[in-house]
Design an enzyme around this catalytic site. Structure first.
Site, PDB file in Angstrom:
ATOM      1  N   ASP A   1      23.073 -29.341  -3.271  1.00 13.70           N
ATOM      2  CA  ASP A   1      21.960 -29.254  -4.234  1.00 13.70           C
ATOM      3  C   ASP A   1      22.547 -29.028  -5.622  1.00 13.70           C
ATOM      4  O   ASP A   1      21.972 -29.429  -6.629  1.00 13.70           O
ATOM      5  CB  ASP A   1      21.045 -28.044  -3.964  1.00 13.70           C
ATOM      6  CG  ASP A   1      20.368 -28.087  -2.619  1.00 13.70           C
ATOM      7  OD1 ASP A   1      20.270 -29.178  -2.045  1.00 13.70           O
ATOM      8  OD2 ASP A   1      19.941 -27.008  -2.151  1.00 13.70           O
TER       9      ASP A   1
ATOM     10  N   LYS B   1      15.234 -24.106  14.577  1.00 15.91           N
ATOM     11  CA  LYS B   1      14.129 -25.066  14.357  1.00 15.91           C
ATOM     12  C   LYS B   1      14.056 -25.932  15.610  1.00 15.91           C
ATOM     13  O   LYS B   1      15.097 -26.355  16.119  1.00 15.91           O
ATOM     14  CB  LYS B   1      14.413 -25.910  13.120  1.00 15.91           C
ATOM     15  CG  LYS B   1      13.273 -26.868  12.755  1.00 15.91           C
ATOM     16  CD  LYS B   1      13.573 -27.621  11.451  1.00 15.91           C
ATOM     17  CE  LYS B   1      12.398 -28.483  11.049  1.00 15.91           C
ATOM     18  NZ  LYS B   1      12.677 -29.299   9.844  1.00 15.91           N
TER      19      LYS B   1
ATOM     20  N   MET C   1      21.434 -15.990  -1.454  1.00 17.57           N
ATOM     21  CA  MET C   1      21.798 -16.745  -0.238  1.00 17.57           C
ATOM     22  C   MET C   1      22.346 -18.120  -0.605  1.00 17.57           C
ATOM     23  O   MET C   1      21.926 -18.708  -1.593  1.00 17.57           O
ATOM     24  CB  MET C   1      20.538 -16.889   0.625  1.00 17.57           C
ATOM     25  CG  MET C   1      20.660 -17.703   1.875  1.00 17.57           C
ATOM     26  SD  MET C   1      20.381 -19.468   1.650  1.00 17.57           S
ATOM     27  CE  MET C   1      18.702 -19.662   2.228  1.00 17.57           C
TER      28      MET C   1
ATOM     29  N   ASP D   1      12.421 -17.267   5.912  1.00 16.84           N
ATOM     30  CA  ASP D   1      11.916 -18.439   5.193  1.00 16.84           C
ATOM     31  C   ASP D   1      10.403 -18.475   5.345  1.00 16.84           C
ATOM     32  O   ASP D   1       9.870 -18.685   6.449  1.00 16.84           O
ATOM     33  CB  ASP D   1      12.517 -19.739   5.766  1.00 16.84           C
ATOM     34  CG  ASP D   1      13.917 -20.005   5.230  1.00 16.84           C
ATOM     35  OD1 ASP D   1      14.466 -19.141   4.513  1.00 16.84           O
ATOM     36  OD2 ASP D   1      14.462 -21.088   5.534  1.00 16.84           O
TER      37      ASP D   1
ATOM     38  N   HIS E   1      21.915 -25.285  -1.209  1.00 15.19           N
ATOM     39  CA  HIS E   1      22.922 -25.937  -0.368  1.00 15.19           C
ATOM     40  C   HIS E   1      24.028 -26.384  -1.320  1.00 15.19           C
ATOM     41  O   HIS E   1      23.731 -26.803  -2.451  1.00 15.19           O
ATOM     42  CB  HIS E   1      22.393 -27.207   0.295  1.00 15.19           C
ATOM     43  CG  HIS E   1      21.192 -27.026   1.165  1.00 15.19           C
ATOM     44  ND1 HIS E   1      19.914 -27.029   0.689  1.00 15.19           N
ATOM     45  CD2 HIS E   1      21.078 -26.873   2.502  1.00 15.19           C
ATOM     46  CE1 HIS E   1      19.064 -26.885   1.683  1.00 15.19           C
ATOM     47  NE2 HIS E   1      19.733 -26.770   2.801  1.00 15.19           N
TER      48      HIS E   1
ATOM     49  N   GLU F   1      19.443 -20.087  11.500  1.00 19.47           N
ATOM     50  CA  GLU F   1      18.033 -20.478  11.357  1.00 19.47           C
ATOM     51  C   GLU F   1      17.637 -21.498  12.432  1.00 19.47           C
ATOM     52  O   GLU F   1      18.068 -22.641  12.392  1.00 19.47           O
ATOM     53  CB  GLU F   1      17.822 -21.084   9.959  1.00 19.47           C
ATOM     54  CG  GLU F   1      16.401 -21.554   9.740  1.00 19.47           C
ATOM     55  CD  GLU F   1      16.188 -22.145   8.338  1.00 19.47           C
ATOM     56  OE1 GLU F   1      17.012 -21.861   7.436  1.00 19.47           O
ATOM     57  OE2 GLU F   1      15.210 -22.876   8.166  1.00 19.47           O
TER      58      GLU F   1
HETATM   59  C1  GCO Z   1      14.292 -27.471   7.094  1.00 18.99           C
HETATM   60  C2  GCO Z   1      15.000 -26.152   6.962  1.00 18.99           C
HETATM   61  C3  GCO Z   1      15.913 -26.090   5.765  1.00 18.99           C
HETATM   62  C4  GCO Z   1      16.822 -24.886   5.795  1.00 18.99           C
HETATM   63  C5  GCO Z   1      17.840 -24.987   4.722  1.00 18.99           C
HETATM   64  C6  GCO Z   1      18.649 -23.743   4.578  1.00 18.99           C
HETATM   65  O1  GCO Z   1      13.304 -27.504   7.826  1.00 18.99           O
HETATM   66  O2  GCO Z   1      14.715 -28.463   6.494  1.00 18.99           O
HETATM   67  O3  GCO Z   1      14.049 -25.147   6.927  1.00 18.99           O
HETATM   68  O4  GCO Z   1      15.131 -26.110   4.590  1.00 18.99           O
HETATM   69  O5  GCO Z   1      16.100 -23.706   5.646  1.00 18.99           O
HETATM   70  O6  GCO Z   1      18.675 -26.053   5.045  1.00 18.99           O
HETATM   71  O7  GCO Z   1      19.623 -23.719   5.502  1.00 18.99           O
HETATM   72 MN    MN Z   2      14.233 -23.129   6.317  1.00 19.99          MN
HETATM   73 MN    MN Z   3      12.058 -25.851   7.545  1.00 19.31          MN
END
Ligand code: GCO
Ligand code: MN
Ligand code: MN
Length: 389
Positions: free
Chosen positions: A58, A184, A89, A246, A55, A182
């Site tokens: 980071d 979640k 990436m 991931d 990131h 991504e």
């Molecule tokens: C999480 C996510 C992150 C992303 C990362 C890349 O659960 O915190 O998986 O780790 O993958 O921010 O965009």
């Molecule tokens: Mn992730």
């Molecule tokens: Mn995650």
């Protein structure tokens, strides 16, 4: 060469935030000293990985001066050059700073949405400067706790506007970058928008340039939603959208665990590896996991090595599975490929074919009796994974 020793050609990657995780959690302070970016690069290279991802923050602190930024990037690049590691990436931190506490691209405040775009353009520049080919978007704070407080359609509209804006930014600057969204389901928000791979795939088709946008499925995230990650990954693959992945592990119904790949459910991990290797996925294999809070620095190395070792062991098991005559015979039986009876009745529609199908006399009772030896197949898979086959 030692067995299961990862090579750069295995395409394994780690994030600065994964191997560099300090063990902080919502209940406790760090348990390990932070590692600098060059230290993570050396650790990961020594372990046999191919690349490192990050990131923006980071690498470069959010309030770094331009001179500090340049020095940090120079030191990071020197470590990359020294080790031969790449940066496949990059991504943006749009979740840590309090400005983004109610979302970044979907924040109701247009000033915060603009700030998120500004920050992401800078992070894209940094990623491209370091050679990234894929840019990940994880909507950490894009969601709600209070449903009365946000119209979801507004959230989706603002998210679409942001991704379209950034696609145009890349086109305008000649950046050949692919975006991987991504999903979640929750954490850190109560509910995050676009919670699953399926939801994200549907959303992508509404973008201005959907061809440049795919998904970054994560084992833990689909598992948190109670879903089968291999099914999600297969759908992404089928749609031509598996741009990144991931890998980690997760116990369903628990907090967001980010365990070492294969640590919790090796059978599910096996099926995922078997799928990825079987279809010939050739993108990065990124471990978005971290060591237990109880790990010391040596144990962190064991964590990184373990992620890759498990993948390579499971890859070998997948080859063994493909070459096992008994397993393959059972597979032919359960997938119906050993049965000629139905052949010719299904397939693309034609008037004649439909007439023939309507006239066909099925032995329905026999079809209902036909054995499906899934018990035998699964036990052989278990035996194979447990090393007794
Ligand atoms: C999480 C996510 C992150 C992303 C990362 C890349 O659960 O915190 O998986 O780790 O993958 O921010 O965009
Ligand atoms: Mn992730
Ligand atoms: Mn995650």
């Amino acid at each position: 060469m030692p067995r299961y020793q990862p090579q750069p050609s295995d395409r394994f990657t780690f994030g600065l935030w994964t191997v560099g995780h300090t063990g902080r959690d919502p209940f406790g302070e760090p348990t390990r000293a932070p590692l600098s970016a060059p230290e993570v690069v050396r650790l990961v290279a020594e372990a046999g990985a191919a690349g490192v991802n990050f990131h923006d923050n980071d690498l470069v602190p959010i309030d770094a001066s331009p001179a500090e930024r340049d020095r940090i990037v120079r030191d990071f690049r020197a470590a990359l050059d020294e080790t031969g590691l790449t940066v496949p990436m990059a991504t943006t931190n749009l979740f840590s700073d309090p400005a983004f506490r109610d979302g970044a691209f979907t924040n109701p405040d247009p000033a915060v949405r603009a700030l998120a775009l500004q920050k992401t353009m800078g992070a894209i520049d940094l990623g491209v400067e370091l050679g990234a080919e894929t840019y990940v978007f994880w909507g950490g704070r894009e969601g709600t706790e209070v449903d009365a407080g946000r119209d979801v359609v507004d959230g989706l509209k603002w998210f679409r506007e942001a991704i379209n804006y950034l696609l145009a930014y890349c086109a305008d600057n000649g950046y050949d970058l692919r975006f991987a969204l991504e999903p979640k389901p929750n954490e850190p928000r109560g509910d995050i928008f676009l919670p699953t791979v399926g939801a994200m795939l549907a959303f992508i088709e509404t973008l201005d340039d959907p061809d440049r946008v795919g998904v970054n499925p994560e084992v833990a995230h689909e598992t948190m939603a109670g879903l089968n990650v291999t099914h999600a990954v297969a759908q992404a693959w089928d749609a031509g959208k598996l741009f990144h992945i991931d890998l980690n592990d997760q116990n369903p119904g628990r907090y967001d665990q980010d365990f070492r790949f294969g640590a919790h459910n090796p059978k599910a991990a096996f099926h995922l590896v078997r799928f990825l290797e079987g279809v010939g996925y050739d993108g990065p294999l990124h471990f978005d996991a971290h060591a237990y809070r109880t790990s010391d620095p040596e144990d962190v190395k064991a964590f990184a090595a373990g992620c890759m070792r498990t993948y390579l062991v499971l890859k070998e098991k997948a080859e063994q599975f493909a070459q096992d005559d008994e397993i393959q015979a059972l597979l032919a039986e359960v997938t119906g490929t050993d049965d000629a009876q139905g052949a010719g009745l299904v397939g693309p529609y034609s008037t004649d074919g439909a007439a023939a199908l309507r006239a066909h006399d099925f032995d329905r009772a026999a079809l209902g009796r036909r054995g499906r030896p899934y018990e035998r197949l699964d036990q052989l898979t278990t035996d194979l994974l447990l090393g007794v086959r």
